[in-house]
Design a protein around this motif. Structure first.
Motif: not given
Length: 343
Positions: A306-316
């Motif tokens: 569940x934390x993965x989308x929030x973590x991937x926001x900055x690299x995206x």
């Protein structure tokens, strides 16, 4: 010799002078160095793959030594006795130095020894070396930083704030380095034990339903899980030995709870003590604990997912979207610029 060396050096320098450069760096020289590093890495990987050791060999040796200590209170072999005497002499020297500076406290020694047990280090004398390192490292590294930064003035372009910050950070980091090292080892060991605990409880349930005693069940589980989870096998094997030799079985379970810094292990220990005291069915209690631990492991995995989308926001935003904009809008921008230039 000089007549032969000087022409060789001149030829080498001439050859290097003709090599292509990129931003003032010799491309051929850098490629040669990187190739050497890659070859060394390949050789190291091959050596590590061909010299794999059994992770349980050292642990079984330590468990056997613990068994002998519990039997007779001393180490049986003369060589081991000499080794322990040498370690005790070194620990005595360190203890005397710390006593002279009045840096030894019983609570501090007990806490450090407990952390060493949680990190999988059985030697209690190492606690004195950890305390000694907290005293020596700040002095040595702090003096080195002062000499390099202030006396030698190795960084003359730095301001006084930067010099003071580097010196203070060096002293504070040197003081905290032993605690950080211990905390890191405890964290890694606890994570490894947490991963194998549900499987270990399932095997304990099978052993209990098969009619094995508690110490035999722990011994069997330690052998079965020794290769997959060596840390957990080590702790269960030592618990099985203490169950067979200590006067009270409760002490063996309490020692297990102190050696492993996990709430799940404390729950297992509480369950084992209650079953020993009140005679409740061991298999059913362990089955419930195993189901709970598996649910907790699944919940932790779902939490990470569940934390993965929030973590991937900055690299995206930083790396993927600019590339997409260049690929999508680049041809249109080039076409627009060509049309304006042609007009």
């Amino acid at each position: 010799m000089e007549a032969m060396t000087h022409p060789f050096i001149i030829q080498t320098l001439a050859a290097l002078a003709g090599n292509p450069t990129l931003l003032g760096v010799d491309v051929i020289l850098v490629a040669t160095i990187l190739s050497a590093v890659a070859a060394l890495a390949v050789l190291t990987a091959i050596y590590a793959a061909t010299t794999v050791k059994d992770p349980m060999a050292k642990r079984v040796k330590a468990l056997n030594a613990r068994r002998e200590q519990l039997k007779a209170g001393i180490v049986a072999s003369t060589n081991k006795r000499k080794k322990l005497n040498h370690q005790n002499q070194a620990a005595d020297r360190v203890r005397s130095i710390l006593s002279q500076f009045r840096m030894l406290q019983e609570d501090q020694i007990k806490v450090t020894q407990e952390k060493l047990m949680q990190a999988g280090i059985r030697s209690k004398e190492l606690a004195y070396f950890i305390i000694f390192a907290r005293f020596v490292l700040p002095v040595v590294l702090g003096l080195t930083a002062v000499v390099v930064v202030y006396l030698v003035d190795y960084f003359p372009e730095w301001g006084w704030i930067k010099k003071y910050g580097v010196t203070a950070f060096t002293i504070l980091g040197a003081y905290k380095a032993p605690d950080i090292w211990l905390k890191n080892k405890i964290s890694k060991r606890s994570d490894a034990i947490r991963k194998g605990l549900p499987d270990a409880l399932d095997l304990l349930v099978i052993c209990a339903e098969a009619g094995l005693t508690v110490d035999a069940a722990f011994n069997r589980v330690s052998k079965e899980l020794g290769r997959a989870y060596p840390e957990l096998g080590d702790e269960f094997g030592l618990t099985a030995i203490e169950l067979g030799f200590l006067a009270e079985r409760r002490q063996a379970f309490e020692h297990l709870a102190r050696r492993v810094d996990l709430e799940a292990i404390r729950g297992v220990v509480t369950t084992m003590i209650q079953t020993e005291k009140y005679g409740t069915p061991l298999a059913s209690a362990l089955r419930v604990l195993s189901a709970e631990f598996r649910n907790e492991r699944m919940m932790r995995a779902e939490e990470k997912a569940a934390r993965l989308p929030a973590i991937m926001t900055i690299p995206l935003i930083l790396f993927i979207l600019p590339v997409l904009f260049i690929v999508i809008l680049g041809p249109a921008a080039c076409a627009i610029s060509d049309n304006f230039i042609n007009r």
